[in-house]
Design an enzyme around this catalytic site. Sequence first.
Site, PDB file in Angstrom:
ATOM      1  N   ALA A 114     -59.120  51.408  -0.867  1.00 24.93           N
ATOM      2  CA  ALA A 114     -58.930  50.363  -0.201  1.00 24.93           C
ATOM      3  C   ALA A 114     -58.195  49.178  -0.688  1.00 24.93           C
ATOM      4  CB  ALA A 114     -60.376  49.699   0.314  1.00 24.93           C
ATOM      5  N   HIS A 115     -58.125  48.111  -0.025  1.00 27.96           N
ATOM      6  CA  HIS A 115     -57.139  46.805  -0.288  1.00 27.96           C
ATOM      7  C   HIS A 115     -57.575  46.159  -1.503  1.00 27.96           C
ATOM      8  CE1 HIS A 115     -60.061  45.162   2.373  1.00 27.96           C
ATOM      9  NE2 HIS A 115     -60.360  44.043   1.415  1.00 27.96           N
ATOM     10  N   GLY A 116     -56.539  46.017  -2.425  1.00 26.81           N
ATOM     11  CA  GLY A 116     -56.826  45.394  -3.771  1.00 26.81           C
ATOM     12  C   GLY A 116     -57.672  46.028  -4.668  1.00 26.81           C
ATOM     13  N   ARG A 129     -52.632  48.770   1.539  1.00 28.73           N
ATOM     14  CA  ARG A 129     -51.861  47.641   0.649  1.00 28.73           C
ATOM     15  C   ARG A 129     -52.854  46.446   0.400  1.00 28.73           C
ATOM     16  NH1 ARG A 129     -48.235  44.540   5.232  1.00 28.73           N
ATOM     17  NH2 ARG A 129     -47.501  43.602   3.205  1.00 28.73           N
TER      18      ARG A 129
END
Length: 348
Positions: free
Chosen positions: A260-262, A239
Amino acid sequence: MLSKIKSLIGPVAVQSTAGQLAEKFGLELRGNASTVVRGVAPIADAKPGQLAFYSTEQNSAAFKILPIDVLKNTRASVILVQPEHVADAPRGATLLITPSPRGNIVKILGEIYREPPRRGISRRATIERGVFFRNRRTNYVGQYATIETGAVIEPDVKIYPNAYIGKNVHIGRGTVVQTGAHIENATIGADCVINAGAVIGKDGFGYTRQAGHNVFIPHVGRVIIGNRVSIGANTCIDRGAMTDTQIGDGTKIDNLCQIAHGVVVGRECFLASGVGLAGGVVVGDRALLAGQVGIANGVHIGNDAEVGAHSGVFRNVPDGGRVMGYPAGPGTEFMRHYAWLRKNSKNS
């Protein structure tokens, strides 16, 4: 006895006829419309009662064009062929004629080997109060699956045994969640496949160093997955920390990938096994990332770009760029460097 055992454990074909397939997929039929199709096989190995295809389409360098003799000598009862190869087909075979046999064999495989409808919710599944089924009668939930309060399940969704659907997850129409998948903090589009062991929506690897200690950064973003996306087995999609992680429509992600995140991945991309995308990476539409590619934080990969296997990407790649190597650079430059090393290593 062995053939009987194989028939029990192998994929089960739904019996059809050449005429039915021609009508369903808009193919030109030449021969006996009543010819029965009991399965699909490679053209060199096909037997009577089976369908095979022969094509000289070169959609990708990975497609191997077989000698024309393979078509001439096949025993298949029904053959999917291009118009220019009709004269080379064996006498007595029923032909389904199309400019794109490769494209149509995919549709025919889906038709002949389609999974029987699965519906019903196991008494051994754990479904908390407050789960909203848009049309419960069309859903399948296997034993020991868990769905938590606030989840929204659209029609025709299949959730296989031991899968976990967390709070406030939205799963779109026709999506399949395979055994052991774990989904939290996510919106999943329609007609997606989440394969076994995939983990979607857990916190990313986000830390800051404070007073000599690693301190976790709370994540408040979600994962937004478009329509027709496939997520491979044991792939992880984190997330976002403050922004959402996004996967575009039609993208296919292989097994054992790390998103990964973003991260933002565009539409109709291919990510092969072992790809790792660090936080904030942006991948454009129709990009192709080969096996075990690693991309550093914040790098942008352009539309229609390709990254060769085992590459490490530290700089932006423009639209249509072709890069490979470590650190990744233009493919032709990498090959020149490799040729130079080989030549000089022999002379040393």
